[in-house]
Design an enzyme around this catalytic site. Sequence first.
Site, PDB file in Angstrom:
ATOM      1  CD  GLU A  12      -1.367  -0.103   3.635  1.00  0.00           C
ATOM      2  OE1 GLU A  12      -2.055   0.919   3.712  1.00  0.00           O
ATOM      3  OE2 GLU A  12      -1.453  -1.055   4.429  1.00  0.00           O
TER       4      GLU A  12
ATOM      5  CB  CYS B 102      -2.286  -4.516   6.614  1.00  0.00           C
ATOM      6  SG  CYS B 102      -1.809  -2.920   7.205  1.00  0.00           S
TER       7      CYS B 102
ATOM      8  CG  HIS C  84      -2.331  -6.388  10.800  1.00  0.00           C
ATOM      9  ND1 HIS C  84      -1.151  -6.151  10.136  1.00  0.00           N
ATOM     10  CD2 HIS C  84      -2.896  -5.172  11.008  1.00  0.00           C
ATOM     11  CE1 HIS C  84      -1.019  -4.840   9.935  1.00  0.00           C
ATOM     12  NE2 HIS C  84      -2.065  -4.226  10.462  1.00  0.00           N
TER      13      HIS C  84
END
Length: 390
Positions: free
Chosen positions: A68, A100, A222
């Site tokens: 990104e 992500c 994450h």
Amino acid sequence: MPRYFVDLADLAEARGVDARKFSVGIGQEKMGVPPPDEDVVTMGASAAREALEQVDQDKIDTLMFATESGIDQSKAAAIYVHHLLGLPRNCKSFEIKQACCGSTAALQMALALVAQKPDRKVLIVASDVARYGLNSSGEPTQGAGAVALVISAQPRVMTLDPEWGAYTEDVMDFWRPNYMDEAVVDGKFSIKVYLKALTESWAQYARESGRTFADHDRFCYHLPFTRMGEKAHQQLAKLAGVTEPDMSLLAPGLHYNRIIGNSYTASLYIGLISMLENTAADLSGQRVGLFSYGSGCMAAYFSGVVSAGYRHALRMDRMQTQFETRQALTVAEYETFYQHALPRDGQRYKTPHHTTGPFRLSGMESHKRLYESTVTAAAEPTNIQVAAAG
Ligand code: HMG
């Protein structure tokens, strides 16, 4: 990871914040800072070069680059990596984006490709620079890093289970308009959405797999910052009716992210590597639950079983060397790197030499990024000019 970092105790002092807010409140110690000659391509190509060391490159059918922090609106960063690594011309190369979670979307696609052609392999590169405003609340959650994954029908590290849970919702928790270099974030809201997406994607995964919390030996999340992983784990345990989950099972997987910072698409997988490398017990045959979250938002819950002999595929000594040879920046030096900007007028420009990695962004000319390999001819680095898209 980049060669440079900022110690968050120094950042706290410079910003007039209690250092424990960063070390305890968000659970971060250091943040990786890319120098001007490092970007998602150089970090991604370096990771992929290592991942491919024991792999027959001719078997690589597809290269997917998840990021990104894209460097071009048209041309995929994958094409630059394909060139720098000299991958076969028949290898398809493209970029994938969903914050992500792009790397995890790539992973799921790669599984389908490998199921279709079990003699081929897919290379996934996840590479990002997490960048927020100077002196903003997001600043201590910056970082940078890349991961490369080789997906094959004979996995050396982990066999992924077929059941996946997913969750998509149109929310504005974190985004970066095309005209901005830093992310815009509604921080507290982003934490809420992350946890909601965890609940929802886990529910689908649990329904489809029939597995419970107790059927998983380890968990990776994450990690925008490591405290987020702890909050997520506590929430998942609570949903399962476990009031005091064993948080020590999580700790080995937090270690690298704590000293690298957020690396967006690479973060979950850096956490997985951290867990595999920093757990003393043999993890062979153990099931790991994995949660991937991408703001905006899309999330996925999935799992995998660690392969017997996974330790042969680890590169712990190299990770340690990278950590040991990193250089600390003062806050003023970090701000200088942060403010460095490449020319936007097409002028010829040579980037100052900072990185010691195998690839570097050597400059720009006529709006084209120029990459250099410092390993193809050690004495005389080769300037690799890559044609512009169009
Ligand atoms: P903030 O407002 O600066 O911090 O923002 P805070 O006031 O909420 O404090 C943070 C924690 O530190 C709190 O703990 C405080 O109590 C504690 P909590 O209540 O959360 O448990 N604290 C202290 N602890 C010990 N000693 C002290 C002290 N002072 C305070 N003296 C925030 C924090 C994370 C929101 C901000 O850094 C931010 O906006 N970061 C960026 C956004 C982000 O990382 N969001 C995470 C979920 S979204 C996601 O993961 C996606 C993402 O990776 C992007 C993508 O998908 O592409 C970001």
